[in-house]
Design a protein around this motif. Sequence first.
Motif, PDB file in Angstrom:
ATOM      1  N   ILE A 182       0.838  -1.211   0.000  1.00 26.71           N
ATOM      2  CA  ILE A 182       0.000   0.000   0.000  1.00 26.71           C
ATOM      3  C   ILE A 182       0.866   1.251   0.000  1.00 26.71           C
ATOM      4  CG2 ILE A 182      -0.247   0.129   2.509  1.00 26.71           C
ATOM      5  CD1 ILE A 182      -2.910   0.915  -0.166  1.00 26.71           C
ATOM      6  N   GLY A 183       2.016   1.189   0.663  1.00 23.86           N
ATOM      7  CA  GLY A 183       2.952   2.314   0.582  1.00 23.86           C
ATOM      8  C   GLY A 183       3.512   2.492  -0.812  1.00 23.86           C
ATOM      9  N   ALA A 184       3.815   1.353  -1.470  1.00 24.51           N
ATOM     10  CA  ALA A 184       4.322   1.428  -2.843  1.00 24.51           C
ATOM     11  C   ALA A 184       3.277   1.997  -3.786  1.00 24.51           C
ATOM     12  CB  ALA A 184       4.750   0.039  -3.303  1.00 24.51           C
ATOM     13  N   PHE A 185       2.024   1.632  -3.614  1.00 24.13           N
ATOM     14  CA  PHE A 185       0.975   2.134  -4.490  1.00 24.13           C
ATOM     15  C   PHE A 185       0.705   3.622  -4.256  1.00 24.13           C
ATOM     16  CE2 PHE A 185      -1.032  -2.340  -4.953  1.00 24.13           C
ATOM     17  CZ  PHE A 185      -0.033  -2.665  -5.851  1.00 24.13           C
TER      18      PHE A 185
ATOM     19  N   VAL B 224      -6.532  10.955 -14.837  1.00 24.75           N
ATOM     20  CA  VAL B 224      -5.556   9.869 -14.894  1.00 24.75           C
ATOM     21  C   VAL B 224      -5.162   9.413 -13.494  1.00 24.75           C
ATOM     22  CG1 VAL B 224      -3.221   9.256 -15.611  1.00 24.75           C
ATOM     23  CG2 VAL B 224      -4.675  10.555 -17.146  1.00 24.75           C
ATOM     24  N   GLY B 225      -4.779  10.369 -12.644  1.00 30.15           N
ATOM     25  CA  GLY B 225      -4.237  10.014 -11.333  1.00 30.15           C
ATOM     26  C   GLY B 225      -5.259   9.426 -10.390  1.00 30.15           C
ATOM     27  N   ARG B 226      -6.442  10.015 -10.327  1.00 30.55           N
ATOM     28  CA  ARG B 226      -7.437   9.522  -9.377  1.00 30.55           C
ATOM     29  C   ARG B 226      -7.934   8.139  -9.751  1.00 30.55           C
ATOM     30  NH1 ARG B 226     -12.734  13.078  -8.702  1.00 30.55           N
ATOM     31  NH2 ARG B 226     -12.938  12.402 -10.875  1.00 30.55           N
ATOM     32  N   SER B 227      -8.241   7.915 -11.029  1.00 28.16           N
ATOM     33  CA  SER B 227      -8.717   6.597 -11.447  1.00 28.16           C
ATOM     34  C   SER B 227      -7.636   5.535 -11.247  1.00 28.16           C
ATOM     35  CB  SER B 227      -9.154   6.638 -12.907  1.00 28.16           C
ATOM     36  OG  SER B 227     -10.218   7.549 -13.094  1.00 28.16           O
ATOM     37  N   SER B 228      -6.395   5.888 -11.529  1.00 26.76           N
ATOM     38  CA  SER B 228      -5.312   4.929 -11.334  1.00 26.76           C
ATOM     39  C   SER B 228      -5.123   4.609  -9.859  1.00 26.76           C
ATOM     40  CB  SER B 228      -4.012   5.480 -11.927  1.00 26.76           C
ATOM     41  OG  SER B 228      -4.154   5.734 -13.309  1.00 26.76           O
ATOM     42  N   ALA B 229      -5.208   5.619  -9.015  1.00 28.14           N
ATOM     43  CA  ALA B 229      -5.079   5.378  -7.576  1.00 28.14           C
ATOM     44  C   ALA B 229      -6.198   4.478  -7.058  1.00 28.14           C
ATOM     45  CB  ALA B 229      -5.075   6.714  -6.829  1.00 28.14           C
ATOM     46  N   ILE B 230      -7.410   4.682  -7.564  1.00 22.34           N
ATOM     47  CA  ILE B 230      -8.531   3.825  -7.155  1.00 22.34           C
ATOM     48  C   ILE B 230      -8.280   2.386  -7.599  1.00 22.34           C
ATOM     49  CG2 ILE B 230     -10.981   3.358  -7.531  1.00 22.34           C
ATOM     50  CD1 ILE B 230     -11.418   6.373  -7.687  1.00 22.34           C
ATOM     51  N   GLY B 231      -7.804   2.197  -8.819  1.00 25.72           N
ATOM     52  CA  GLY B 231      -7.518   0.849  -9.296  1.00 25.72           C
ATOM     53  C   GLY B 231      -6.437   0.158  -8.486  1.00 25.72           C
TER      54      GLY B 231
END
Length: 461
Positions: A333-336, A377-384
């Motif tokens: 989770i830290g890496a993500f 881009v960033g928010r959707s990727s973070a959710i995934g």
Amino acid sequence: MTQRLAAWFKGGVIAAASMALYSLALGFFLALTLLVIAMEEGGDNLSQLTVPVTESVILLSQGIGFTSGSFTLSVIPLLLTILLIALISSLSSRLSTSVHAYFSGLIVWLLLTWICVQGSTAQLLDSFWLIVLKAALVFSLGFALAAARRRHAIAKLLDVLDRHGTAELSRTVRIAVTVAVWLLALYLAMGLITVIAWIALNHAAMGKLFALSHMQNGSRALTTICSLAWLPNLCIWAVSWLFGAGFSIGDLATFTLWVGQSHDLPAVPVFALFPEPVANPTLRMAFVAIPMVCALLTGLAALCTRRGFHVHVPRKDQSIDAKELAFEIIYPIGAFCLSSAVLSLGASVLFSLSNGQLGVNRLKNIGVGVAASTQSVGRSSAIGLFLSWLLVAVVLATAFALRSALSRVRSDQISTSPDDADDTVHQSAPRVVNSTLNHKEEHDDGNNEQTHTKGSGIRLS
């Protein structure tokens, strides 16, 4: 001392050779383009503009916009910029990557850039110090890439993390950066596919625009090749369009998945390739969900593969330690989180570089909205990425709970099995009746009956 002088000399050679090769290749192509246009469309003075136009394009490829009459251009041709940086990097890796070579090469590069500034007939949009900064940044990027590749800087950085930190920290940083780079490259590839789809769907409209402008075949071919210099810009705009943020051509046109409207656009053939809105709502939602799905799959790959964190459910013969399991799931989770930050930063830089202006009024700002596009881009990727981590965490927690419950049931069965065996033995054994005692009692009863006699009530002892 001799080595220092050689390094200083090599740095100057790197800058001079890079500028010479780049300007010659660009100049010959522009000379051919201007010659063909002059022959087919008319214009005797076009060939004389080869040198100033080449100098202006050299400056533009370093991010320095210009104005010529009523024409203003500051959209960086990113393909030319990438080729220029790659040329500097290639020559630097072959000759020298020392500090002395860098400073001498930077000085020579700035001098050559200033010569282009003086030779250009266009009015530049940037101030002197901003021109120096942009030119220094281009040369520094090319030289830094060569130094990093030649001196294995990334491997040394990981070694420093291993020495001053832990192996888990080093692995976490490496996986985080790898995930961000892979996702960004995947999004750019999707942008390229989207541009190819635009070309396939709208090339007829581009041909009609060529016909309306009465351009001949040679001029069409060469101007189309010239427009390829902005292909990376179109790919970045396509990423923003595909993920729902869209892009605009000043105040004259807006293109999103929901809207595709334009009015009074200039007769630029490339503009005819821009897309229509998507009518199917299911397809629109599928496009918007692409970054989340890609991040979900990439996150699962980073979590479960051996090159990643290799998080897996232990075998039946292996015990599960709750503390080790918690630490094993905390690092991903830290890496993500780090991947999301790096991805958002990289996307923001790319979106900013792709923008520019084609005029001073209604065409002043063309490109994407940096904040909205970065968020898409960033928010959707973070959710995934978070969903992939949550899915693996739920699976591990469920496996741990089931394994703990089964082990507790087995231990209870083992602890209660001896008492149950004794109870079973007692219940199954036949009951033995003492018949001798019963006969004795009957015999005593018989004697008592015989001795019981009537008397006076006086008992003799």
